[in-house]
Design an enzyme around this catalytic site. Sequence first.
Site, short mmCIF file in Angstrom:
data_model
loop_
_atom_site.label_atom_id
_atom_site.label_comp_id
_atom_site.label_asym_id
_atom_site.label_seq_id
_atom_site.Cartn_x
_atom_site.Cartn_y
_atom_site.Cartn_z
N ASP A 20 44.98 43.98 42.73
CA ASP A 20 45.79 43.37 41.90
C ASP A 20 45.13 43.26 40.60
O ASP A 20 43.75 43.33 40.55
CB ASP A 20 45.84 41.79 42.27
CG ASP A 20 44.85 40.97 41.96
OD1 ASP A 20 44.51 40.25 41.01
OD2 ASP A 20 43.79 41.03 43.02
N HIS A 37 56.51 50.11 31.34
CA HIS A 37 55.79 51.38 31.31
C HIS A 37 54.66 51.33 31.93
O HIS A 37 53.95 51.98 32.89
CB HIS A 37 55.59 51.88 29.72
CG HIS A 37 54.42 53.13 29.86
ND1 HIS A 37 54.89 54.55 30.39
CD2 HIS A 37 53.38 53.33 29.64
CE1 HIS A 37 53.95 55.31 30.34
NE2 HIS A 37 52.90 54.45 30.07
ZN ZN Z 1 56.89 55.22 30.99
#
Ligand code: ZN
Length: 367
Positions: free
Chosen positions: A265, A334
Amino acid sequence: MTTLSGRFEILKESGSYRNGRFLGERHSFLTPVFMPVGTRGSVRLFPHDLLDQIGFEVVLANTYHMMLRPGADVVAKLGGLHRFSGWPNAILTDSGGFQVMSLDANFDLDGVSFRSVYDGAKAYLTPENAVRMQELLGSDIAMVLDVCTMLPASTDQLKEALYLTISWAKRSKAAHNRSDQSLFGIVQGGTDATLRKISIEATCEIGFDGYAIGGLAVGEERSLTLETVQLCCDSLPQDAPRYLMGVGDPYSIVHAVELGVDMFDCVAPSRVARHGVGWTSNGKVSVKQARYVASEEPLDPNCECDTCVRYPMALLNHLFKVDPVTLGVLLTRHNLTFMKTLISWCRKAVEEGNFNDPKRFVETYYS
Ligand SMILES: [Zn+2]
């Protein structure tokens, strides 16, 4: 396929590393796995439905924050953390120990006292009530309350934290009643090999559903982090998941998977996103740079996330100046997609028995 213990099966292993599956009573997930951190029941700027779209199977929530706001009993009344936070997959809750460490906390043999970060009210956390809070939250995996020491630290400091952690691990296990929730122990000992071995032996003797390697990435050199991870992986039981707490930079993930770690994590992918940085297949990209003002290129030509498919760099650069919140959402999407892809790459490396490609990649761009 080998089923080694009730809640973890190894799907493929080669040398030290493996692909596996954690089998919870309510939710399962494949390993190695990266868990986005939903500190207060949500990842910052990023609703759980978007995480689900990327394909994450497990998220981490911080008990410390949830017990203070809105309160574990409130979450329990609302049907538990899954229902409250709109997350249909697995949840791991930490015990609150790490957050408390970074505050002005006072440890005694029984527990730790601290002041709420929200209103300054006095609060007290013991191994028993950390378990109780996590049972109320209803996570799939609960963690024992441990004592983490910032590095560098003296051997005496490390020893003190280590023995308190062992004693609290026993009490945590004794207090744990929820049969549909797994409980993980935490190994401490800094980067001291002897202390790590003592910690591993004592924690395994108590017996947990999984074992976390705690107390790393807290000020030491990365080479020492990985050396300690190796020592732990060599000594921890083969048939239980191994979770490297709070370490999630691309370089460490690839190397730690090769050493035998199953779970990770880290807040970094979403944190750097909020500062305008994308982690890409060409390295780190800061969208604020002047060269992107009129760029038609995507953030990452090798990424299929909506941020890369839909928007040119010129838009991301523009948002940095005029709407950083929206930019944070786009870059978080992203960066988390990047982490998901990196983990898939690690699984493929396990499958093929060869880590050369992912290692070359992180050494080139993320060392
Ligand atoms: Zn991306």
